[in-house]
Design a protein around this motif. Structure first.
Motif: not given
Length: 198
Positions: A53-82
């Motif tokens: 058996h195994g365990r998986l944990n993935i967390i996604v977040g904005l650096r610096g609480g999102g201070r340097d993120v453009p107004e429209k934000g980060v979009q269409e984020v997708e994570c793929t793994m084999e």
């Protein structure tokens, strides 16, 4: 590299591009950056594999609480793994978006969507091994991340002015930048097992 309708010598001299545009949409130039551009968000995957058996944990977040993120934000984020070839099924829960595991290709895809400030989407759960098989020792899947940043240029390249000759109309001197993931990879290290004290 660029299309052959403009002179490279002038660009080397004053950073000006002079070209004859073809009809329709076209690619003007390709370039590479000497510095490593950092995306305004992070992906932290953690894998732990045991014999069956195994365990998986993935967390996604904005650096610096999102201070340097453009107004429209980060979009269409997708994570793929084999996942390892001996993976039979997954039991995962996502706090945002949807996920799909292909039992044939062993590919796990998590469609996160847009990342909002002060909200860190996560995907976690169990990985089930095939009956009679084992997970390979030291398995550490690589996570491929796709994303879109509207109105953002991570390379820092900007267009100062635009002029059109031999035309009566005045062009709109506006530009729109969009940053998309090319080959953005997150390499993982398997979580070490805790040694039992004797």
């Amino acid at each position: 590299s660029t299309q052959s309708t403009w002179g490279f010598a002038r660009y080397e001299q004053d950073r000006s591009l002079s070209f004859v545009p073809p009809d329709g949409v076209f690619e003007l130039m390709k370039y590479s950056c000497k510095h490593n551009a950092m995306a305004p968000f992070y992906v932290t995957p953690t894998f732990s594999f045991h014999a069956d058996h195994g365990r998986l944990n993935i967390i996604v977040g904005l650096r610096g609480g999102g201070r340097d993120v453009p107004e429209k934000g980060v979009q269409e984020v997708e994570c793929t793994m084999e996942l390892p070839a001996t993976t039979e099924a997954v039991r995962l829960e996502a706090t945002q978006g949807t996920h799909h595991f292909d039992t044939v290709t062993k590919q796990l895809r998590w469609e996160v969507g847009r990342i909002h400030p002060h909200k860190n989407p996560s995907l976690q759960g169990s990985l089930i091994c095939q009956s009679g098989a084992k997970f390979p020792e030291g398995a550490a899947p690589t996570v491929l991340v796709d994303f879109r940043l509207p109105m953002t240029s991570l390379s820092g390249i900007k267009i100062d002015t635009v002029s059109v000759t031999n035309e009566r109309y005045k062009p709109y001197k506006g530009t729109r930048s969009v940053t998309r993931a090319g080959q953005y990879q997150i390499r993982t290290v398997q979580k070490k097992k805790k040694k039992k004290k004797k």
